[in-house]
Design a protein around this motif. Structure first.
Motif, mmCIF file in Angstrom:
data_model
loop_
_atom_site.group_PDB
_atom_site.id
_atom_site.type_symbol
_atom_site.label_atom_id
_atom_site.label_comp_id
_atom_site.label_asym_id
_atom_site.label_seq_id
_atom_site.Cartn_x
_atom_site.Cartn_y
_atom_site.Cartn_z
ATOM 1 N N LEU A 87 28.951 101.901 30.772
ATOM 2 C CA LEU A 87 28.954 100.494 30.997
ATOM 3 C C LEU A 87 30.172 99.808 30.403
ATOM 4 C CD1 LEU A 87 25.192 99.823 29.671
ATOM 5 C CD2 LEU A 87 26.346 99.310 32.035
ATOM 6 N N ASP A 88 30.830 100.282 29.246
ATOM 7 C CA ASP A 88 32.145 99.626 28.780
ATOM 8 C C ASP A 88 33.153 99.881 29.847
ATOM 9 O OD1 ASP A 88 31.107 98.677 26.569
ATOM 10 O OD2 ASP A 88 31.958 100.076 25.230
ATOM 11 N N SER A 90 32.657 100.378 33.268
ATOM 12 C CA SER A 90 32.537 99.692 34.410
ATOM 13 C C SER A 90 32.582 97.951 34.418
ATOM 14 C CB SER A 90 31.062 99.767 35.084
ATOM 15 O OG SER A 90 30.162 99.176 34.072
ATOM 16 N N TYR A 91 32.778 97.555 33.006
ATOM 17 C CA TYR A 91 32.981 96.046 32.804
ATOM 18 C C TYR A 91 34.562 95.674 33.056
ATOM 19 C CZ TYR A 91 32.361 91.830 30.540
ATOM 20 O OH TYR A 91 32.201 90.410 30.253
ATOM 21 N N LYS A 93 37.977 94.720 33.003
ATOM 22 C CA LYS A 93 39.010 94.379 31.952
ATOM 23 C C LYS A 93 39.754 92.947 31.986
ATOM 24 C CE LYS A 93 38.515 98.576 30.765
ATOM 25 N NZ LYS A 93 37.395 98.835 29.759
ATOM 26 N N ALA A 95 37.794 90.296 32.469
ATOM 27 C CA ALA A 95 36.746 89.385 31.908
ATOM 28 C C ALA A 95 37.141 89.478 30.340
ATOM 29 C CB ALA A 95 35.580 89.792 32.252
ATOM 30 N N CYS A 96 37.692 90.463 29.688
ATOM 31 C CA CYS A 96 37.732 90.604 28.373
ATOM 32 C C CYS A 96 38.914 89.709 27.753
ATOM 33 C CB CYS A 96 38.070 92.171 28.021
ATOM 34 S SG CYS A 96 36.583 93.288 28.064
#
Length: 98
Positions: A87-88, A90-91, A93, A95-96
């Motif tokens: 999940l991490d 696929s998030y 980057k 957006a972080c």
């Protein structure tokens, strides 16, 4: 007390049908405890009959049993960690970064 100080020379207990427990200390002293309900409900403090098992219980007719694990706890934990990592990854980057 018997859980932590049991064993060959530890605390011993003897339980009676009326709920009384006699504790024997490692040094031989005895301590008697009686159920508190004896004061409130003396008519219920009569000893119960001894239960004798006359036969082996039969299995449930529907074949119901407790569920069994298909994987170990370690395997379950490893799978949860792997899912979190996926999940991490696929998030997005971008957006972080704020």
């Amino acid at each position: 007390m018997k859980t932590f100080w049991g064993g060959q020379s530890g605390w011993r207990d003897e339980q009676f049908d009326d709920g009384t427990v006699v504790w024997t200390a490692p040094d031989g002293r005895t301590h008697t405890t009686t159920p508190g309900s004896r004061l409130l409900f003396p008519e219920l403090s009569a000893p119960t009959a001894t239960v004798l098992a006359t036969r082996v219980p039969t299995a449930h007719t529907a074949g119901l049993t407790m569920p069994r694990r298909k994987t170990t706890r370690a395997q379950d934990r490893a799978r949860r960690i792997q899912r979190e990592r996926e999940l991490d990854d696929s998030y997005p980057k971008s957006a972080c970064a704020t």
